[in-house]
Design a protein around this motif. Structure first.
Motif, PDB file in Angstrom:
ATOM      1  N   TYR A  23      -3.952  -3.085  -1.412  1.00  0.00           N
ATOM      2  CA  TYR A  23      -2.521  -2.795  -0.665  1.00  0.00           C
ATOM      3  C   TYR A  23      -2.449  -4.251   0.311  1.00  0.00           C
ATOM      4  CZ  TYR A  23       0.431  -1.763   3.020  1.00  0.00           C
ATOM      5  OH  TYR A  23       1.481  -1.685   3.969  1.00  0.00           O
ATOM      6  N   TYR A  24      -3.593  -4.353   0.938  1.00  0.00           N
ATOM      7  CA  TYR A  24      -3.658  -5.300   2.033  1.00  0.00           C
ATOM      8  C   TYR A  24      -3.812  -6.911   1.125  1.00  0.00           C
ATOM      9  CZ  TYR A  24      -4.051  -2.336   5.768  1.00  0.00           C
ATOM     10  OH  TYR A  24      -3.479  -1.147   6.485  1.00  0.00           O
ATOM     11  N   LYS A  26      -2.215  -7.568  -1.517  1.00  0.00           N
ATOM     12  CA  LYS A  26      -0.785  -7.804  -1.950  1.00  0.00           C
ATOM     13  C   LYS A  26       0.007  -8.063  -0.707  1.00  0.00           C
ATOM     14  CE  LYS A  26       2.227  -7.705  -5.385  1.00  0.00           C
ATOM     15  NZ  LYS A  26       2.307  -8.744  -6.271  1.00  0.00           N
ATOM     16  N   THR A  27      -0.138  -7.345   0.328  1.00  0.00           N
ATOM     17  CA  THR A  27       0.775  -7.826   1.366  1.00  0.00           C
ATOM     18  C   THR A  27       0.762  -9.038   2.061  1.00  0.00           C
ATOM     19  OG1 THR A  27       0.409  -5.443   1.998  1.00  0.00           O
ATOM     20  CG2 THR A  27       1.509  -6.974   3.814  1.00  0.00           C
ATOM     21  N   ASN A  30       2.351 -11.630  -0.456  1.00  0.00           N
ATOM     22  CA  ASN A  30       3.742 -11.458  -0.203  1.00  0.00           C
ATOM     23  C   ASN A  30       4.060 -12.489   0.976  1.00  0.00           C
ATOM     24  OD1 ASN A  30       4.202 -10.239  -2.780  1.00  0.00           O
ATOM     25  ND2 ASN A  30       4.328  -8.379  -1.706  1.00  0.00           N
ATOM     26  N   ALA A  31       3.297 -11.954   2.205  1.00  0.00           N
ATOM     27  CA  ALA A  31       3.597 -12.971   3.341  1.00  0.00           C
ATOM     28  C   ALA A  31       3.440 -14.551   3.088  1.00  0.00           C
ATOM     29  CB  ALA A  31       2.487 -12.496   4.455  1.00  0.00           C
ATOM     30  N   MET A  54      -3.225 -12.526   9.887  1.00  0.00           N
ATOM     31  CA  MET A  54      -3.505 -11.530   8.733  1.00  0.00           C
ATOM     32  C   MET A  54      -4.346 -12.098   7.969  1.00  0.00           C
ATOM     33  SD  MET A  54      -0.657 -10.424   5.667  1.00  0.00           S
ATOM     34  CE  MET A  54       0.441  -9.820   6.904  1.00  0.00           C
TER      35      MET A  54
END
Length: 84
Positions: A23-24, A26-27, A30-31, A54
């Motif tokens: 999840y992290y 992928k986040t 995307n960022a 991040m």
């Protein structure tokens, strides 16, 4: 199937951590994509520290490698500086 209680628990923990890490990761991807797609200098400059923060957090927690984080930070910084 696993033969020991500890191995059953290890399988559960690994699955949970894998989902959390995916999840992290992928986040983060995307960022980075969103920042690279930005052509507005002001918006990119505003977004840059958030993305760098991040990346640093994920590298600190071993979700991504520290050198990968450094390479991504370098690349997005070059992109932001190149914007007119």
């Amino acid at each position: 199937m696993a033969n020991h209680k500890s191995s059953v628990k290890r399988i559960r923990q690994t699955a949970t951590r894998r989902l959390h890490n995916r999840y992290y990761a992928k986040t983060m991807r995307n960022a980075v994509r969103k920042l690279r797609a930005t052509t507005d200098k002001a918006a990119a400059t505003e977004l840059l520290p958030k993305v760098q923060k991040m990346l640093d957090k994920l590298a600190k927690r071993n979700i991504i490698h520290k050198k990968k984080a450094a390479n991504l930070k370098s690349g997005i910084a070059k992109h932001v500086n190149a914007l007119a």
